[in-house]
Design a protein around this motif. Structure first.
Motif, PDB file in Angstrom:
ATOM      1  N   VAL A 155       0.814  -1.206   0.000  1.00 21.38           N
ATOM      2  CA  VAL A 155       0.000   0.000   0.000  1.00 21.38           C
ATOM      3  C   VAL A 155       0.852   1.262   0.000  1.00 21.38           C
ATOM      4  CG1 VAL A 155      -1.893  -1.140   1.235  1.00 21.38           C
ATOM      5  CG2 VAL A 155      -0.123   0.090   2.533  1.00 21.38           C
ATOM      6  N   THR A 180      -1.880   7.570   2.347  1.00 21.48           N
ATOM      7  CA  THR A 180      -2.357   8.744   1.614  1.00 21.48           C
ATOM      8  C   THR A 180      -2.563   9.997   2.450  1.00 21.48           C
ATOM      9  OG1 THR A 180      -4.639   7.976   1.897  1.00 21.48           O
ATOM     10  CG2 THR A 180      -3.495   7.311  -0.132  1.00 21.48           C
ATOM     11  N   TYR A 226      -1.014  -0.119  -3.605  1.00 17.26           N
ATOM     12  CA  TYR A 226       0.102   0.544  -4.313  1.00 17.26           C
ATOM     13  C   TYR A 226      -0.082   0.501  -5.828  1.00 17.26           C
ATOM     14  CZ  TYR A 226       4.822   1.583  -5.916  1.00 17.26           C
ATOM     15  OH  TYR A 226       5.901   2.135  -6.564  1.00 17.26           O
ATOM     16  N   LYS A 263      -7.454   2.084   7.906  1.00 12.51           N
ATOM     17  CA  LYS A 263      -7.682   1.596   6.549  1.00 12.51           C
ATOM     18  C   LYS A 263      -7.970   2.733   5.573  1.00 12.51           C
ATOM     19  CE  LYS A 263     -10.603  -1.701   4.024  1.00 12.51           C
ATOM     20  NZ  LYS A 263     -11.711  -2.684   4.167  1.00 12.51           N
ATOM     21  N   ARG A 276      -2.580   0.784  -7.534  1.00 12.49           N
ATOM     22  CA  ARG A 276      -3.623   1.709  -7.989  1.00 12.49           C
ATOM     23  C   ARG A 276      -3.206   3.159  -7.810  1.00 12.49           C
ATOM     24  NH1 ARG A 276      -8.602  -1.119  -4.710  1.00 12.49           N
ATOM     25  NH2 ARG A 276      -8.457  -3.177  -5.668  1.00 12.49           N
ATOM     26  N   TYR A 277      -2.022   3.359  -7.246  1.00 11.61           N
ATOM     27  CA  TYR A 277      -1.596   4.723  -6.881  1.00 11.61           C
ATOM     28  C   TYR A 277      -1.069   5.472  -8.084  1.00 11.61           C
ATOM     29  CZ  TYR A 277       0.618   8.380  -4.107  1.00 11.61           C
ATOM     30  OH  TYR A 277       0.987   9.577  -3.554  1.00 11.61           O
ATOM     31  N   ILE A 325      -4.097   3.216   0.308  1.00 13.86           N
ATOM     32  CA  ILE A 325      -4.654   2.601  -0.896  1.00 13.86           C
ATOM     33  C   ILE A 325      -3.652   1.592  -1.426  1.00 13.86           C
ATOM     34  CG2 ILE A 325      -6.072   4.581  -1.563  1.00 13.86           C
ATOM     35  CD1 ILE A 325      -3.918   5.338  -3.583  1.00 13.86           C
TER      36      ILE A 325
END
Length: 242
Positions: free
Chosen positions: A193, A196, A239, A233, A241-242, A237
């Protein structure tokens, strides 16, 4: 990923001090190219920016027990850049809470230099001045072998991207950032992840449950893991999808 209410910290606070037995030695195949991260302080803490440099790389050197400060001074006296991650630890003295600093990984020193500079550093005759104990030595990459010596491991080199992420995490002044071992992790490292929001924003790692809390673990190399404080949570996000 699972989300849990914030819980009191119960992790073993002892510093990670694992010292796997090295079986290798230096070899020319370890001389990879990389970019040079420059570390500069600003209002937000420490920022790391890559400046292209084909000769310097981040080497991991082993430090003899209890001599990390001496080792850092020795390297800096040679005009080389090095990094010692510090831990911000809460302690009680006379009933009052204080935050002290101490080396996070006292057995390792990260040196940004060329392979030739590292070879010269480790061959210095003054490196064995204290009770004939070697102050610094190579830490080897146990996952690969030298091209010209198939039975030997090359010195461990950390990529700039991984080192940037590690420096970002370990430069945050939070006493709940802790070194961990596999015994501290209550379930297998999970999703990769990116955080963010909050003080750990932009840190990349894998989700794990440690001391009853959901955290993000950064693994710099095999056996070297550092965990953030609790991260909800909603503040991370996946990783990819970042």
């Amino acid at each position: 990923m699972e989300d849990n209410a914030k819980q009191p910290l119960m992790a073993d606070a002892s510093l990670y001090n694992g010292l796997p037995t090295d079986t290798g030695s230096s070899c020319p195949s370890a001389r990879l190219t990389s970019c040079t991260p420059s570390i500069s302080k600003n209002k937000g803490g420490v920022s790391v920016e890559n400046v292209p440099n084909a000769s310097r790389q981040w080497f991991v050197l082993r430090v003899s027990y209890g001599r990390i400060i001496e080792a850092k001074a020795f390297v800096e006296a040679k005009g080389l850049e090095c990094y010692v991650p510090m831990r911000y630890k809460e302690v009680k003295k006379r009933g009052e809470k204080r935050v002290i600093t101490e080396p996070l990984l006292p057995s390792f020193l990260f040196v940004h230099a060329s392979a030739e500079q590292i070879d010269s550093l480790l061959q210095d005759k003054n490196i064995k001045t204290f009770e004939n104990r070697t102050l610094l030595s190579y830490y080897y990459d146990h996952t690969s072998y030298c091209k010209n010596a198939p039975t030997k491991n090359p010195p461990l080199i950390i990529s700039d991207t991984a080192m940037d992420n590690f420096i970002h995490l370990t430069s945050i002044h939070n006493s709940h950032i802790i070194p961990v071992t596999s015994e501290n992790i209550k379930y297998k490292l999970g999703d990769e992840v990116v955080i963010t929001e909050g003080e750990f924003k932009d840190i990349r790692g894998k989700v794990a449950r440690i001391a009853g809390q959901q955290r993000v673990v950064v693994e710099l190399f095999d056996g070297c893991l550092v965990a953030t404080a609790y991260v909800p949570k909603v503040a991370m996000i996946m990783y990819n999808r970042y």
